[in-house]
Design an enzyme around this catalytic site. Structure first.
Site, PDB file in Angstrom:
ATOM      1  N   ASP A   1      -3.942  -7.089   6.487  1.00  0.00           N
ATOM      2  CA  ASP A   1      -5.274  -6.529   6.259  1.00  0.00           C
ATOM      3  C   ASP A   1      -6.278  -7.673   6.100  1.00  0.00           C
ATOM      4  OD1 ASP A   1      -7.282  -4.753   5.669  1.00  0.00           O
ATOM      5  OD2 ASP A   1      -6.560  -4.233   3.669  1.00  0.00           O
TER       6      ASP A   1
ATOM      7  N   TYR B   1       0.818  -1.215   0.000  1.00  0.00           N
ATOM      8  CA  TYR B   1       0.000   0.000   0.000  1.00  0.00           C
ATOM      9  C   TYR B   1       0.853   1.267   0.000  1.00  0.00           C
ATOM     10  CZ  TYR B   1      -3.867  -3.127   1.438  1.00  0.00           C
ATOM     11  OH  TYR B   1      -4.797  -4.129   1.517  1.00  0.00           O
TER      12      TYR B   1
ATOM     13  N   LYS C   1       5.106 -14.503   2.167  1.00  0.00           N
ATOM     14  CA  LYS C   1       4.826 -15.350   0.998  1.00  0.00           C
ATOM     15  C   LYS C   1       6.149 -15.464   0.264  1.00  0.00           C
ATOM     16  CE  LYS C   1       2.121 -17.599  -1.758  1.00  0.00           C
ATOM     17  NZ  LYS C   1       1.655 -18.945  -1.404  1.00  0.00           N
TER      18      LYS C   1
ATOM     19  N   ASP D   1      -0.952 -18.145   3.020  1.00  0.00           N
ATOM     20  CA  ASP D   1      -2.071 -19.044   2.707  1.00  0.00           C
ATOM     21  C   ASP D   1      -2.213 -20.115   3.786  1.00  0.00           C
ATOM     22  OD1 ASP D   1       0.417 -19.706   1.728  1.00  0.00           O
ATOM     23  OD2 ASP D   1      -0.291 -20.717  -0.066  1.00  0.00           O
TER      24      ASP D   1
ATOM     25  N   ASP E   1      -9.286  -9.354   8.970  1.00  0.00           N
ATOM     26  CA  ASP E   1     -10.724  -9.522   8.750  1.00  0.00           C
ATOM     27  C   ASP E   1     -11.143 -10.950   9.087  1.00  0.00           C
ATOM     28  OD1 ASP E   1     -11.140  -6.913   7.866  1.00  0.00           O
ATOM     29  OD2 ASP E   1     -12.491  -7.557   6.256  1.00  0.00           O
TER      30      ASP E   1
END
Ligand code: ATP
Length: 355
Positions: A246, A138, A189, A222, A250
């Site tokens: 982020d 971001y 990752k 993942d 959630d």
């Protein structure tokens, strides 16, 4: 008397509803505590302000906010203003302008709340997700060219700097060190993203040497989602990039019962600038104006704000009042109840009065 100056920005959607509820609870807390004062100023910034002025906040908005000790923030996002305008024009402008590089997201199952997972005990979910909040995916670097043509190209560049990664790792290790289990999981990752994410792996190892008392492990993002669902008790503190955290937070919020419960702190740990405290949910247009927005995430964010301001006893009292209300199952519809925002707010104020 100790005075803390708070800038309150309700923003869009249910943001103003939950922030007003939060200010009411803070007012009740301060009145009973007597040891400190909050000087609150409200700013009507957000999409309504944008429609009138073409900006989400005034040009000198950050200069204005600099004078405050903390920012109490609702949500941004409107149906008729593009998301990148609402986000970059206010929330990210504050996070980046004030170098709030550490985003802290605690997740717990509050008493009385039915979480979607079958757990041995509610204590199985007790996590803090630390999100790198200043760079990564971001960072706003990228371009679009050949707009509208078949050859159109867009780049969205992730930026990872040694300075940025090192400081978030140190922050994460310090926070993990202060918790009973002292376990920090690095989430990346680095199998597929072999530059930036490998830098994360390397700096994690380097910083870990300074914290021999903190246990460590690593997960690919993942696989981390699976572990959060199948072995939640094996996790304590997680550190991840802006985008990965982020998404994971959630998931964490949903696993703890509702998006409406989850709080977050955007911290400038060096305290050069004010830090910002907000619920993690967005503007939730489907329930705007209905009076049923869950204010618990906003109350919990207020407790984090008090803690940051050094008002630890008041923060604990507020958390205890929130938990008394969830234990009594005074719930808004997202948690399966029938209570309104107002009723939950009054219940927390009443619980404070009994403490
Ligand atoms: P964004 O502004 O991030 O795009 P959004 O409106 O798409 O947000 P969220 O606000 O994050 O999405 O919420 C998704 C859904 O979760 C909402 O539509 C709403 O039904 C529910 N929800 C979120 N926050 C709350 C809350 N505080 N109380 C009750 N329900 C909530």
């Amino acid at each position: 008397m100790r005075t803390h100056k708070i800038a309150a920005i309700g923003g869009d959607g249910i943001g103003p509803e939950v922030i007003e509820a939060g200010l009411e609870v803070l007012d009740a807390l301060v009145t009973q505590d007597g040891g400190f004062r909050l000087e609150v100023e409200r700013f009507p910034w957000g999409s309504g302000f944008y429609r009138q002025t073409g900006r989400m906040m005034p040009e000198d908005g950050l200069d204005t906010l600099k004078r405050f000790d903390a920012i109490y923030f609702g949500a941004v996002g409107a149906q008729d203003v593009p998301d990148h305008v609402t986000l970059w024009g206010l929330r990210l402008a504050i996070c980046q302008g004030f170098d709030q590089y550490a985003n802290v997201r605690p997740t717990r199952i509050l008493p009385g709340v039915s979480a979607p997972l079958k757990l041995h005990s509610d204590a199985d979910i007790d996590w803090v997700i630390i999100r790198e909040n200043s760079e990564g995916e971001y960072s706003g670097q990228g371009r679009r060219s050949h707009r509208g043509l078949p050859e159109e190209v867009a780049t969205e560049v992730s930026i990872f700097t040694r300075a940025g990664v090192s400081r978030i790792m140190r922050f994460a290790f310090e926070l993990a060190r202060g918790r009973p289990r002292r376990l920090l999981t690095l989430i990346t990752k680095s199998n597929a993203q072999r530059h930036g994410m490998v830098l994360w792996d390397e700096i994690f190892e380097e910083v870990a040497r300074d914290y021999p008392d903190v246990g460590t492990d690593r997960m690919l993002v993942d696989a981390a989602t699976t572990r959060m669902v199948l072995k939640p008790q094996s996790l304590d503190v997680m550190v991840a990039t802006n985008l990965h955290a982020d998404i994971l937070s959630d998931l964490a919020a949903a696993l703890s019962g509702s998006l409406g419960i989850a709080p977050t702190a955007n911290l400038n740990p060096a305290r050069r600038f004010p830090s910002m405290f907000e619920p993690i949910h967005g503007s939730a247009f489907d329930i705007v104006g209905k009076g049923i927005a869950n204010p618990i995430g906003t109350f919990w964010s207020a407790a984090m704000m008090l803690d940051h301001l050094g008002e630890r006893a008041a923060a604990s009292r507020l958390m205890a009042a929130i938990e008394a209300v969830t234990r009594a199952r005074v719930f808004t519809p997202d948690l399966g109840g029938k209570a309104t925002t107002r009723e939950v707010t009054q219940a927390v104020c009443a619980a404070l009065a009994h403490r």
